[in-house]
Design an enzyme around this catalytic site. Structure first.
Site, PDB file in Angstrom:
ATOM      1  N   ASP A  47      -5.358  -5.338  -5.845  1.00 39.31           N
ATOM      2  CA  ASP A  47      -5.159  -3.940  -5.440  1.00 39.31           C
ATOM      3  C   ASP A  47      -3.721  -3.472  -5.701  1.00 39.31           C
ATOM      4  O   ASP A  47      -3.463  -2.290  -5.942  1.00 39.31           O
ATOM      5  CB  ASP A  47      -5.453  -3.742  -3.947  1.00 39.31           C
ATOM      6  CG  ASP A  47      -6.523  -4.660  -3.386  1.00 39.31           C
ATOM      7  OD1 ASP A  47      -6.757  -5.719  -3.974  1.00 39.31           O
ATOM      8  OD2 ASP A  47      -7.101  -4.311  -2.361  1.00 39.31           O
ATOM      9  N   ASP A  55       0.799  -1.231   0.000  1.00 44.05           N
ATOM     10  CA  ASP A  55       0.000   0.000   0.000  1.00 44.05           C
ATOM     11  C   ASP A  55       0.829   1.278   0.000  1.00 44.05           C
ATOM     12  O   ASP A  55       0.264   2.376  -0.135  1.00 44.05           O
ATOM     13  CB  ASP A  55      -0.921   0.032   1.226  1.00 44.05           C
ATOM     14  CG  ASP A  55      -2.019  -0.995   1.136  1.00 44.05           C
ATOM     15  OD1 ASP A  55      -2.552  -1.189   0.046  1.00 44.05           O
ATOM     16  OD2 ASP A  55      -2.329  -1.604   2.172  1.00 44.05           O
TER      17      ASP A  55
HETATM   18  N1  GLY Z   1      -6.891  -2.041  -0.852  1.00 41.38           N
HETATM   19  C1  GLY Z   1      -7.857  -2.399   0.091  1.00 41.38           C
HETATM   20  C2  GLY Z   1      -9.256  -2.192  -0.381  1.00 41.38           C
HETATM   21  O1  GLY Z   1      -9.538  -1.994  -1.524  1.00 41.38           O
HETATM   22  O2  GLY Z   1     -10.106  -2.250   0.459  1.00 41.38           O
END
Ligand code: GLY
Length: 389
Positions: free
Chosen positions: A173, A112
């Site tokens: 993601d 992230d």
């Molecule tokens: N990247 C985490 C979500 O989309 O909740």
């Protein structure tokens, strides 16, 4: 022509014009006003970064730099400044971006890092050319690259879930965070970062999709052979379901990768993921949190916003004119369909939008206002505004 035929013709023309009557400036100005309200609501003596407002509350739940969503609020402030040239947004954007400074000195604990740094300092550098932002971006791109496993050819997305899932997990993601690597490679960070991003995207394109181009949320890999083991879910309904935001990350991520590389595999992947998504969407174009979940009524507006923003970019990247027009029209209609009092928060709270779903299986942020929905809503509106010029 009979009166009846004329009437039907009028209705058809009226309905087909509906989305083109969408006043983008009104919606952008609405977002900027809500942003001002949030700036005023946040404490000035301690830094708290807004993340979400629960359905039964009007107060922001705030986080610090460690949270995966910490870059979206500074990102919104940068977009607000870029559109308005109002320095109060710039001051706030600088203040909240700098709240993420500890990330420059930490080792990598999650993929992230790209969301956090690129939405905050990435937008900040694009808009201001501030050299100190650039240095932070370059350092954190190197940090993110430490999660890359060359045997597998992808980044380990969640070191924290190695015990649960096995030695190597890669989530859809993660595609979004390749943008930081592409940016760094072009800005003095070195070719290796580009190669990591391309390898990650290639392996994801080849392994993360089912035959119909819906995607798995999480793909597990064998660290000895580098081969995929199986696809599972973390935030979706079940392992074989289509989690709406996962599909959104896929569409946005592969569109961005095609923009950065011109690799046709990434364009084909973005198009196939889009076409399947548009096919399974309900007629209002607002997805439920998971396409296979039995509860019909829990929407995820965040997925809509991510996809609308991606489709506006994808519509500019593809050469098929009819398809380009269709993607743009769909994106406009999506944005139009949520720019009303049913979906905008208005006086309910100071976010932009209601009705997003963060993590339904964990019972977190269900039917809530969530900061990343707001970020991609504003981004999409600004992209649409540019295209309308
Ligand atoms: N990247 C985490 C979500 O989309 O909740």
């Amino acid at each position: 022509m009979s009166v009846r035929v004329l009437y039907i013709l009028f209705i058809v023309i009226f309905l087909s014009c509906k989305s083109t009557r969408f006043n983008v400036d009104n919606s952008i100005n609405y977002c900027l006003n809500q942003t001002k309200k949030t700036i005023e609501l946040l404490p000035s003596d301690s830094i708290k970064i807004p993340r979400s407002v629960h359905k039964d509350s009007s107060n922001w739940k705030c986080v610090n730099y460690k949270d995966w969503t910490s870059g979206f609020w500074p990102g919104i402030l940068w977009y607000a400044y870029e559109y308005s040239h109002d320095s109060s947004y710039k001051n706030a954007a600088d203040k909240y971006s700098n709240e993420l400074n500890p990330l420059v000195y930490k080792s990598a604990y999650s993929h992230d890092l790209g969301f956090k740094m690129y939405c905050s300092f990435g937008n900040g550098f694009r808009i201001t050319q501030n050299e100190s932002y650039k240095k932070k971006l370059l350092v954190t791109a190197d940090t993110l690259a430490t999660l890359y496993n060359p045997k597998v050819g992808t980044i380990l997305s969640w070191p924290v879930y190695v015990k649960q899932f096995g030695p190597h997990n890669t989530i859809m993601d993660n595609m979004m965070n390749l943008e930081l690597l592409f940016w760094a490679a072009k800005n003095g960070g070195g070719d290796e970062l580009y190669n990591i991003a391309v390898n990650h995207a290639t392996k994801t394109a080849n392994n993360h999709f089912r035959d119909d181009y819906t995607c798995y949320h999480v793909m597990l890999y064998d660290t000895v052979t580098g081969k995929k083991i199986k696809g599972v879910t973390h935030q979706g309904y079940n392992d074989s379901s289509t989690w709406a935001r996962g599909q959104a990350w896929a569409i946005y991520g592969f569109t961005m990768c095609f923009r950065e590389t011109k690799n046709p595999l990434f364009l084909t992947t973005a198009e196939k993921a889009t076409d399947t998504y548009l096919h399974i969407l309900p007629s209002d174009l607002i997805p439920n949190w998971d396409f296979n979940a039995p509860d019909e009524h829990t929407k995820d507006v965040s997925a809509l916003c991510i996809i609308a923003s991606a489709l506006l970019e994808l519509s500019e990247l593809i050469s098929d004119k009819a398809k380009s027009k269709m993607y743009r029209k769909k994106a406009e209609t999506m944005l139009y369909n949520i720019s009303n009092k049913k979906f905008q928060s208005r006086n309910i709270n100071s976010s932009f939008l209601l009705h997003s779903t963060g993590n339904k299986p964990a019972g977190i942020e269900i039917d809530a206002s969530i900061i990343y929905a707001d970020y991609y809503y504003l981004e999409a509106l600004l992209r649409l505004k540019k295209l309308q010029k």
